[in-house]
Enzyme design. Structure first.
Site, PDB file in Angstrom:
ATOM      1  N   HIS A 295       1.082  -0.929  -0.495  1.00 45.17           N
ATOM      2  CA  HIS A 295      -0.141   0.086   0.078  1.00 45.17           C
ATOM      3  C   HIS A 295       0.575   0.925  -0.098  1.00 45.17           C
ATOM      4  CE1 HIS A 295      -3.522   3.012   0.914  1.00 45.17           C
ATOM      5  NE2 HIS A 295      -2.450   3.390   1.918  1.00 45.17           N
ATOM      6  N   GLU A 296       2.236   1.331   0.540  1.00 48.63           N
ATOM      7  CA  GLU A 296       3.051   2.532   0.607  1.00 48.63           C
ATOM      8  C   GLU A 296       3.587   2.336  -0.778  1.00 48.63           C
ATOM      9  OE1 GLU A 296       2.833   4.273   3.134  1.00 48.63           O
ATOM     10  OE2 GLU A 296       1.487   2.987   4.098  1.00 48.63           O
TER      11      GLU A 296
END
Length: 318
Positions: free
Chosen positions: A141-142
């Protein structure tokens, strides 16, 4: 991208990463969840349990060996995630459109994991698989490069970026303990998008690299890059437990945690990572994105998701 978001809450509450957590540097305090207190006053597992460890060096029973429970049989993290599975999980990380093309290698992942005793090796096979899935999901996600209609779906595009795009700050907070080096910037880099000097400093100390003077190593050395993410994953920052302790079932929520809705599961890991921004206000697309990655990786590894995947109703950690 979301490089600066991960530690935004820390910036608002400067004591999170600026002050030591335990030992003589913190009035004799001990670490939560039976973690070791390093010679420098930080909580964690190996390498925090080695020379100079101040307390709980073999769990809550004393001694001088690592606190992490003895890993189960079956080898290291490579016995859970083969090279082929790694490539399938992070399917488009080497796409020509990805900034990090060619950077995040399987060999670097395995080498970094071997430096953190217990990562992907604690508990039974399902627990081990679930930890790897959760770690790769949060970091995907990052670093995502995906979008709703992306080829193979949005959740096949993790690890597309290795550093923050369009950083407008050097992320330097005045600190006597973690002084910024002249001309250096501490914007988000690596799988966890490590940000701010007061996070580069302790992360570098834990892995034996001077990241205050050489922050670019997090975006140029893939093993160092993975190690910084695993340091974050394995390290408790009171009152937060470590993500490792949560996913391996070692964390028992306090009465305060339960009153805040913080119960074991993938959701509380999102709260650890970025709860001040994403948790406690109902549906949030960022939380859903993290869950999407997690479910995909669990499906690939053939393991159940567990309970409590979101943090929509959880209050952030103080």
């Amino acid at each position: 991208m979301r490089a600066f978001v991960l530690f935004a809450v820390v910036a608002m509450a400067a004591t999170m990463a600026v002050a030591e957590q335990c030992g003589s540097q913190a009035g004799g305090a001990t670490c939560p969840n039976c973690l070791c207190c390093s010679r420098f006053g930080w909580c964690g597992s190996t390498p925090y349990c080695g020379d100079g460890c101040q307390s709980q060096c073999s769990g809550c029973g004393g001694g001088s060996t690592p606190v992490t429970p003895t890993p189960s049989g079956g080898g290291g993290v490579s016995s859970i995630v083969s090279r082929a599975l790694f490539d399938r999980m992070l399917l488009h990380r080497n796409d020509g459109a990805c900034q990090a093309k060619g950077f995040y290698t399987y060999d670097a992942f395995v080498a970094a994991a071997s430096a953190f005793r217990g990562f992907g090796t604690t508990g039974g096979t399902d627990t081990r698989k679930r930890e790897v899935a959760a770690f790769l999901a949060q970091t995907s996600h990052e670093t995502t490069g995906g979008w709703a209609t992306a080829p193979d779906g949005a959740f096949a595009w993790g690890y597309c970026f290795k550093q923050e795009r369009g950083a407008t700050s050097n992320y330097c907070t005045p600190s006597a303990q973690w002084p910024c080096a002249p001309g250096k910037s501490y914007y988000g880099r690596g799988p966890i998008q490590l940000s701010h000097n007061y996070n580069y400093g302790p992360a570098g100390r834990a892995i034996g690299v001077d990241l205050l003077r050489n922050p670019d190593l997090v975006a140029t050395d893939p093993t160092v890059s993975f190690k910084t993410a695993m340091w974050f994953w394995m390290t408790a920052q009171a009152p937060k437990p470590s993500s490792h302790a949560v996913i391996t079932g070692q964390w028992s929520p306090s009465g305060t945690d339960r009153a805040a809705g913080r119960v074991p599961g993938f959701g509380v890991i999102t709260n650890i990572v970025n709860g001040g921004i994403e948790c406690g206000h109902g549906q949030d697309s960022r939380v859903a994105d993290r869950i999407g990655f997690y479910k995909r990786y669990c499906d690939i590894l053939g393991v159940g998701y567990g309970n409590n995947l979101d943090c929509y109703s959880q209050r952030p950690f103080a």
